[in-house]
Design a protein around this motif. Structure first.
Motif, short mmCIF file in Angstrom:
data_model
loop_
_atom_site.label_atom_id
_atom_site.label_comp_id
_atom_site.label_asym_id
_atom_site.label_seq_id
_atom_site.Cartn_x
_atom_site.Cartn_y
_atom_site.Cartn_z
N HIS A 1 0.80 -1.23 -0.09
CA HIS A 1 -0.07 -0.16 0.09
C HIS A 1 0.80 1.16 -0.08
N ALA B 1 -4.24 -1.94 0.80
CA ALA B 1 -4.71 -0.95 1.54
C ALA B 1 -5.93 -1.39 2.49
N LEU B 2 -6.73 -2.30 2.03
CA LEU B 2 -7.94 -2.53 2.85
C LEU B 2 -7.44 -3.42 3.94
N ARG C 1 -5.71 -1.49 6.61
CA ARG C 1 -6.88 -0.70 7.44
C ARG C 1 -7.44 -1.68 8.47
N ASP C 2 -7.70 -2.84 7.67
CA ASP C 2 -8.42 -3.87 8.78
C ASP C 2 -7.57 -4.27 10.11
N LYS D 1 -5.33 -2.55 11.40
CA LYS D 1 -5.24 -1.19 12.29
C LYS D 1 -6.36 -1.01 13.00
N GLN D 2 -7.68 -1.28 12.58
CA GLN D 2 -9.06 -1.27 13.18
C GLN D 2 -8.85 -2.13 14.27
#
Length: 749
Positions: free
Chosen positions: A430, A685-686, A689-690, A692-693
């Motif tokens: 990413h 990127a997805l 993001r997952d 990190k969430q």
């Protein structure tokens, strides 16, 4: 140095995997040791002159975990393992139901009459009344708790074993908290007869039981959801058929017995048993599960087929070219397994935190208990705080945050024909800000095609017919392009030549219907006295675009020219436009001449063109871009671009089916579609993001939950957290993390 993989059993959280890593890394000669919680595998690299496999196994077992060398599982063993996992899950389900029933009854008995919404009177004999027979009331709760403790016995066996070996884990926290509540309640049961009204209200059987039940519920949901995260590999493993039909005898034989060179019959609707080449027949083949290609691919004699793909409508005779572990399907499975087994850099931070998390939490629980005891709170209050802190702080969510997201992300990529070698690559992709594209075979088709037909003193069909007749006797790629184009135009049968001569470096001379026909470059026709001046400007224009114009003449009269060039793939321009929308700088890198490269660069809209570069010089171009501070992805065919693919932060091989270059690339795109590059960037990127969430919620949950469990709100007049609610919150956090990861599997790339 030697690298091996071991199967690790008995792990339940990130603290467990961190413990295994910690003890193995202390062994002499161990260079690295990485444990994956979800796949339950340890990859260790060590100096075999300093440490032996037996010492590694002994060290892990001493830490309280099972350890066996990983063996490649055969199909039957793999199925047996899946059956065993399914049986174990069913067993957990029954134990969970049993524990749940007893816990509900216990909760009803102990607290039903105390609830504000007023449950009806308990249907129990007066013999078990809290007010008239408190001893019997306590014994009833004890009897209801024992089955729940039995159903959750693995928490105690695993937790205390890990504690004894100095590697406390999540089970240790649950075991200590539940055991303390149960032991305290048993003591109160024996003291009730001394002062019934004082001690009957200090029973915490329901806390011990309900905490175990809720944590077991969370673990069960985790196990069930984790099976879903492994769905990509499971689905791939089921693609290969068990049997194949030998063409010469018609006998049905096991697929695993096939050898290279065997010819098999693949009937309509059947799966191709192994990689091979079509020797006879025509059909459409569905390769969606392997390449992500949604449309069927037409196959004729000479076409390659991939084992596991589905033959749709015609019978095919296929000569086997790869079997066993060499097949594309087997390599894809290994590729995805490796990716799911390797950690992303972000997970290493989480593992380090989890490795010290459990001891720190135990320290916080003790300090909180001591502080409240010093403050004058009764022992029951102190025990409640101690148990709540231990239970709510279990780092399950922390341990699941990264591996579940990586497993789902790599599985999602595999379903779209995007194979990612490791979690690290999935994470760093990413951050790419520059994509370097090889031209031939990546942006273009990699094979010449007719781009222009310019007739002069005849019609276009006439020019094409004569040109195709002349070129049909040549094996040159440019000649093949002209004959293929003529065939696609439906011109019918070509006239037969009376004679022909191949003129090296110039073209062809042939005799057709008694007249001499010339086809080739300007020099050939000018030497024969043919005036090519009328078409020179057009020829120069086409040459400046990197095309190859060929002149044709008959009987000394110029007929026209046909231009041939490496044509663009239909999706290249759209893919590069998508990359630019993402803020990516695009560079076209090729060994072709500047004219051809610049023309292709203008057509697809790249930011920079670097031409006339030898394969061994491409890595130097990547280095120069990196020296400018850029994060580079190199996209090429994975063979002659291998040095550049290795030099780039992310090497991406674009290819079709069985020709993928797995060894040289970090990412392999199974389809010949450049649009999969921005899809891979989006997938990275997805997934990040997952992750990190997940990490945010896991850290946030523990940061907020531990102070509340320690009595912070109570200190300011608020409520004191019950161990039961602590257990529910802990289980819910783990389920939320796994659920968030599974949500990634439904994302659109």
């Amino acid at each position: 140095m030697r690298e091996e993989t071991y199967d690790i059993s008995g792990m339940h959280c990130a603290a467990c995997s961190a413990s295994v890593e910690r003890v193995t890394r202390k062994l002499p000669g161990v260079e690295r040791s990485d444990v994956n919680l979800t796949t339950e595998k340890m990859t260790i690299r060590y100096d075999e002159t300093k440490v032996t496999p037996e010492q590694i196994v002994a060290k892990v077992e001493k830490a309280g975990f099972g350890c066996t060398p990983h063996a490649e599982k055969k199909e039957a063993a793999e199925q047996a393992l899946q059956d065993a996992e399914a049986a174990e899950l069913r067993h957990k389900q029954w134990e969970l139901i049993t524990a749940g029933v007893f816990s509900l009854v216990l909760l009803y008995v102990s607290m039903g009459q105390m609830l504000p919404f007023g449950l009806p009177a308990l249907p129990l004999p007066d013999l078990f009344s809290m007010h008239t027979h408190p001893v019997n009331f306590a014994i009833l709760q004890l009897l209801l708790t024992i089955p729940v403790l039995y159903c959750g016995r693995h928490f105690f066996t695993s937790g205390f074993k890990a504690l004894v070996h100095g590697n406390p884990n999540m089970d240790s926290l649950v075991a200590i908290g539940s055991a303390c509540s149960f032991a305290y309640s048993v003591v109160m049961t024996f003291l009730i007869s001394d002062d019934p009204h004082a001690y009957v209200h200090n029973l915490y059987y329901e806390s011990a039981a309900v905490v175990l039940t809720l944590v077991s519920l969370g673990k069960f949901l985790e196990s069930r959801n984790m099976q879903k995260t492994k769905g990509a590999i499971t689905a791939l493993m089921r693609l290969s058929p068990d049997t194949a039909i030998l063409a010469d005898s018609g006998n049905e034989v096991p697929t695993k017995s096939l050898k290279n060179g065997d010819v098999v019959l693949v009937k309509p609707g059947a799966r191709v048993p192994a990689d091979g080449m079509v020797t006879q027949g025509e059909s459409s083949v569905n390769e969606a599960m392997l390449t992500g290609e949604s449309l069927p691919v037409e196959k004729t004699a000479g076409s390659e087929v991939i084992g596991g793909s589905v033959n749709l409508n015609g019978a095919l005779y296929v000569q086997v070219t790869r079997t066993g572990e060499d097949t594309t399907l087997a390599r894809i499975i290994r590729f995805v397994e490796d990716a799911q087994g390797k950690k992303a850099p972000i997970s290493k931070t989480a593992d380090k935190v989890a490795g010290v998390f459990v001891p720190v939490v135990m320290g916080i629980a003790v300090l909180a208990a001591v502080a409240w005891a010093i403050a004058g709170q009764p022992f029951a209050f102190v025990l409640r705080v101690f148990t709540s802190v231990l239970v709510i702080a279990c780092p399950c969510a922390l341990g699941l945050a990264t591996p579940t997201a990586i497993m789902v992300g790599t599985g999602l990529g595999a379903r779209h024909g995007i194979l990612i070698r490791s979690g690290e690559i999935l994470e760093i992709t990413h951050s790419v800000d520059t994509v370097v594209l090889d031209k031939t075979g990546t942006v273009t088709r990699g094979e010449p095609a007719v781009t222009s037909v310019v007739p002069y003193q005849c019609g276009g069909d006439t020019l094409l017919t004569i040109a195709a007749a002349v070129e049909s006797v040549s094996a040159h790629p440019l000649a093949a392009a002209i004959t293929a184009y003529a065939s696609s135009q439906g011109l019918g049968a070509l006239p037969k030549l009376e004679s022909f001569e191949n003129l090296s470096g110039k073209g062809l001379r042939a005799v057709l219907n008694g007249e001499t026909v010339l086809g080739g470059n300007r020099r050939l026709l000018e030497e024969a006295g043919v005036d090519v001046t009328p078409l020179l400007k057009e020829a120069e224009r086409l040459s400046n675009q990197g095309q190859t114009p060929m002149f044709f003449a008959k009987g000394g009269v110029l007929l026209g020219l046909i231009s041939v060039a490496d044509s663009l793939k239909e999706t290249s321009a759209a893919a590069i436009a998508r990359m630019k929308e993402l803020g990516i700088r695009t560079v076209l890198l090729t060994g072709d001449n500047h004219a051809a490269a610049d023309h292709i660069g203008r057509l697809v809209g790249v930011d920079q063109v670097v031409a006339e570069v030898l394969p061994e010089e491409k890595a130097g171009v990547i280095q120069r871009l990196q020296a400018e501070g850029r994060k580079v992805m190199m996209v090429g065919d994975g063979i002659n671009d291998a040095p550049a693919l290795t030099q780039a932060e992310v090497g991406c091989a674009i290819g079709s089916g069985s020709d993928i270059a797995i060894e040289s690339a970090d990412i392999v795109l199974m389809r010949d579609d450049l649009q999969d590059v921005p899809r891979a960037l989006r997938l990275s990127a997805l997934t990040l993001r997952d992750i990190k969430q997940n990490l945010f919620w896991a850290f946030c949950y523990n940061t907020i939950g531990i102070p509340i469990a320690a009595g912070l709100l109570y200190l300011f007049g608020g409520p004191l957290l019950s161990p039961m609610f602590a257990g529910a919150a802990m289980s819910l956090s783990s389920v939320c993390v796994v659920g968030n990861a599974l949500r990634l599997g439904r994302a659109r790339l």
